[in-house]
Design an enzyme around this catalytic site. Structure first.
Site, PDB file in Angstrom:
ATOM      1  N   CYS A 126    -124.239  38.455  30.104  1.00  0.00           N
ATOM      2  CA  CYS A 126    -125.336  37.201  29.271  1.00  0.00           C
ATOM      3  C   CYS A 126    -125.846  36.446  29.049  1.00  0.00           C
ATOM      4  CB  CYS A 126    -125.903  38.155  27.689  1.00  0.00           C
ATOM      5  SG  CYS A 126    -124.885  40.500  27.206  1.00  0.00           S
ATOM      6  N   HIS A 268    -130.688  34.711  23.516  1.00  0.00           N
ATOM      7  CA  HIS A 268    -130.096  35.641  24.390  1.00  0.00           C
ATOM      8  C   HIS A 268    -130.556  37.183  23.311  1.00  0.00           C
ATOM      9  CE1 HIS A 268    -128.686  39.607  25.833  1.00  0.00           C
ATOM     10  NE2 HIS A 268    -127.006  39.525  25.078  1.00  0.00           N
ATOM     11  N   ASN A 299    -131.295  45.392  24.709  1.00  0.00           N
ATOM     12  CA  ASN A 299    -130.299  44.150  25.064  1.00  0.00           C
ATOM     13  C   ASN A 299    -130.224  44.633  26.849  1.00  0.00           C
ATOM     14  OD1 ASN A 299    -127.811  42.410  26.448  1.00  0.00           O
ATOM     15  ND2 ASN A 299    -127.107  42.773  24.201  1.00  0.00           N
TER      16      ASN A 299
HETATM   17  C1  COA Z   1    -122.581  46.402  17.350  1.00  0.00           C
HETATM   18  C2  COA Z   1    -123.031  46.323  15.907  1.00  0.00           C
HETATM   19  C3  COA Z   1    -124.782  46.798  15.651  1.00  0.00           C
HETATM   20  C4  COA Z   1    -122.834  47.510  14.680  1.00  0.00           C
HETATM   21  O1  COA Z   1    -122.458  46.818  13.374  1.00  0.00           O
HETATM   22  P1  COA Z   1    -121.746  46.691  12.861  1.00  0.00           P
HETATM   23  O2  COA Z   1    -121.661  46.061  11.192  1.00  0.00           O
HETATM   24  O3  COA Z   1    -120.475  45.512  13.041  1.00  0.00           O
HETATM   25  O4  COA Z   1    -120.737  47.990  12.403  1.00  0.00           O
HETATM   26  P2  COA Z   1    -119.484  48.769  12.334  1.00  0.00           P
HETATM   27  O5  COA Z   1    -118.905  48.809  13.647  1.00  0.00           O
HETATM   28  O6  COA Z   1    -118.856  48.018  11.441  1.00  0.00           O
HETATM   29  O7  COA Z   1    -119.642  50.207  11.214  1.00  0.00           O
HETATM   30  C5  COA Z   1    -120.434  49.913  10.037  1.00  0.00           C
HETATM   31  C6  COA Z   1    -119.944  51.255   9.936  1.00  0.00           C
HETATM   32  O8  COA Z   1    -121.455  51.885  10.211  1.00  0.00           O
HETATM   33  C7  COA Z   1    -121.214  53.217  11.135  1.00  0.00           C
HETATM   34  N1  COA Z   1    -121.875  53.344  12.141  1.00  0.00           N
HETATM   35  C8  COA Z   1    -121.281  52.596  13.381  1.00  0.00           C
HETATM   36  N2  COA Z   1    -121.771  52.988  14.511  1.00  0.00           N
HETATM   37  C9  COA Z   1    -123.355  53.191  13.503  1.00  0.00           C
HETATM   38  C10 COA Z   1    -124.306  53.792  13.960  1.00  0.00           C
HETATM   39  N3  COA Z   1    -124.615  53.842  15.888  1.00  0.00           N
HETATM   40  N4  COA Z   1    -125.094  54.885  13.977  1.00  0.00           N
HETATM   41  C11 COA Z   1    -125.006  54.865  12.292  1.00  0.00           C
HETATM   42  N5  COA Z   1    -123.988  54.261  12.282  1.00  0.00           N
HETATM   43  C12 COA Z   1    -122.383  53.513  12.610  1.00  0.00           C
HETATM   44  C13 COA Z   1    -119.536  53.059  11.061  1.00  0.00           C
HETATM   45  O9  COA Z   1    -119.474  54.209  11.630  1.00  0.00           O
HETATM   46  C14 COA Z   1    -119.160  52.372   9.562  1.00  0.00           C
HETATM   47  O10 COA Z   1    -119.401  53.348   9.076  1.00  0.00           O
HETATM   48  P3  COA Z   1    -118.460  52.861   7.074  1.00  0.00           P
HETATM   49  O11 COA Z   1    -118.711  51.944   6.540  1.00  0.00           O
HETATM   50  O12 COA Z   1    -118.415  54.450   6.871  1.00  0.00           O
HETATM   51  O13 COA Z   1    -117.214  52.380   7.686  1.00  0.00           O
HETATM   52  C15 COA Z   1    -122.702  44.569  15.300  1.00  0.00           C
HETATM   53  O14 COA Z   1    -121.525  45.017  15.386  1.00  0.00           O
HETATM   54  C16 COA Z   1    -123.036  44.004  16.727  1.00  0.00           C
HETATM   55  O15 COA Z   1    -124.155  43.536  16.492  1.00  0.00           O
HETATM   56  N6  COA Z   1    -122.091  43.359  16.931  1.00  0.00           N
HETATM   57  C17 COA Z   1    -122.804  42.180  18.082  1.00  0.00           C
HETATM   58  C18 COA Z   1    -123.138  42.863  19.674  1.00  0.00           C
HETATM   59  C19 COA Z   1    -123.631  42.268  20.477  1.00  0.00           C
HETATM   60  O16 COA Z   1    -124.569  41.470  20.090  1.00  0.00           O
HETATM   61  N7  COA Z   1    -123.216  42.632  21.210  1.00  0.00           N
HETATM   62  C20 COA Z   1    -124.169  41.995  22.676  1.00  0.00           C
HETATM   63  C21 COA Z   1    -123.325  40.508  22.693  1.00  0.00           C
HETATM   64  S1  COA Z   1    -123.846  40.616  24.355  1.00  0.00           S
END
Ligand code: COA
Length: 343
Positions: A126, A268, A299
């Site tokens: 990215c 990004h 993304n």
């Molecule tokens: C991926 C992302 C959106 C997930 O969000 P998050 O707040 O970290 O989510 P978590 O993995 O901690 O999960 C939180 C809750 O949502 C749930 N969950 C995870 N994915 C889910 C989905 N797709 N839909 C619904 N619920 C979901 C989990 O089970 C968890 O539930 P719980 O609280 O009951 O255990 C976030 O971590 C993110 O954006 N990270 C950076 C990603 C990124 O930018 N990548 C590219 C870099 S180049």
């Protein structure tokens, strides 16, 4: 021959470099959150509030890495007022060109009509577009190249497990391209870039191609399993939101600018909440135009920054001549950012 006797000849051209024109290509197929929720256990509301994404584009079979790159490149060349034959260097940044060799850049150069151009691919995920702009800037300023085509292109949908809740709603496809050429005044600031391979495991392919082929053992029912992207979202989020704001501030500082001199901010397009966290940390003025292309595009890794810039210019939200802070970050982990003047 001593150093004093050696007379290095550097071609005469303007001393600095600038982005002369930008182009982009968005795949035709729009995939909204409702469709994603037929693939994973999720909701439109969860995806929107956690990532800012409402819809993304997934490429169809004919929208290959080459096809999308060429469409974006042709627009960038035309907007730069050039003929393709004037492009003497082609840099393609991608992690989804599935040929180990030859590079995507060499054939794209030929197909574009940049006959004989130096051509190579880079793998900086990215951050790839910003890495490419940094290299192009240096190539132009040393006189090694005159017009460098930098392409960021991805078909991430090829490497995404559509049933994986942690990635299926994020990754998307598209291409963006820019021409970097000579300028009488500075228009690309020094790059601030780096890597942290200790965190490589946070965003990675599930396994290398050789292991994927071997693990199929020849008698696995579905044949070899295609490796896909795997991401540990939380630590990536923290790294991006906090460390990258510091890198962006340093890029601004190295360009000799202050936060209130930046008119456009194009990070990004990874997650809207990352953009908002960076904005708060950087204390950019309220008036700054902020790219929020992720809402409609998802993304697209190396393509996300040029896609977002092109959209801002097309809508009139940003204008030619404005100062713009760009920063890319992702798998590696790697990052790069610089200040540019918009074409
Ligand atoms: C991926 C992302 C959106 C997930 O969000 P998050 O707040 O970290 O989510 P978590 O993995 O901690 O999960 C939180 C809750 O949502 C749930 N969950 C995870 N994915 C889910 C989905 N797709 N839909 C619904 N619920 C979901 C989990 O089970 C968890 O539930 P719980 O609280 O009951 O255990 C976030 O971590 C993110 O954006 N990270 C950076 C990603 C990124 O930018 N990548 C590219 C870099 S180049």
């Amino acid at each position: 021959m001593t150093a004093a006797e050696l007379r290095l000849h550097v071609p005469e051209q303007d001393r600095y470099a600038k982005i002369m024109g930008i182009g982009s290509y968005r795949p035709r197929r729009v995939v909204d959150n409702a469709e994603i929720c037929t693939l994973i256990d999720s909701t439109d509301e969860w995806i929107r509030t956690r990532s800012g994404i409402r819809e993304r584009r997934w490429a169809s079979a004919d929208e290959t890495v080459h096809m999308m790159s060429l469409a974006a490149a042709r627009t960038a060349v035309e907007r730069s007022g050039l003929h393709p034959a004037q492009v003497d260097t082609v840099i393609v940044s991608t992690v989804t060109h599935l040929w180990q060799t030859p590079s995507a850049a060499a054939t794209i150069a030929s197909e574009l009509g940049a006959t004989g151009a130096a051509a190579f691919d880079i793998s900086a995920a990215c951050a790839g577009f910003c890495y490419g702009v940094a290299m192009a800037d240096s190539l132009v300023r040393t006189g090694s190249s005159t017009h460098v085509l930098v392409i960021g292109v991805e078909r991430l949908s090829d490497l995404t497990n559509r049933g994986d809740r942690s990635t299926a709603f994020i990754f998307a496809d598209g291409a963006g391209a820019a021409i970097v050429g000579p300028s009488p005044t500075p228009a690309i600031g020094p790059v601030v870039w780096g890597s942290d391979g200790d965190q490589a495991h946070l965003i990675t392919q599930t396994e290398p191609w050789d292991r994927a082929m071997d693990s199929a053992g020849g008698d696995s029912p579905g044949g070899p399993q295609w490796p896909v992207l795997r991401m540990d979202g939380k630590p990536v989020f923290k790294w991006a939101a906090f460390t990258m704001a510091k890198a962006a501030a340093e890029a601004l500082d190295r360009a000799g600018g202050a936060a209130d001199e930046i008119e456009v901010f194009v990070p990004h397009q990874a997650n809207m909440r990352i953009t908002d966290a960076m904005l708060r940390a950087l204390r950019l003025p309220e008036s700054v135009v902020v790219a929020r292309d992720i809402e409609r595009q998802g993304n697209t890794s190396a393509a996300s920054i040029p896609l977002a810039i092109d959209a801002l210019l097309a809508s009139g939200e940003a204008r030619s001549g404005q100062t713009c802070l760009i920063i890319g970050f992702g798998a590696g982990l790697v990052y790069a950012g610089q200040v540019i003047v918009l074409p």
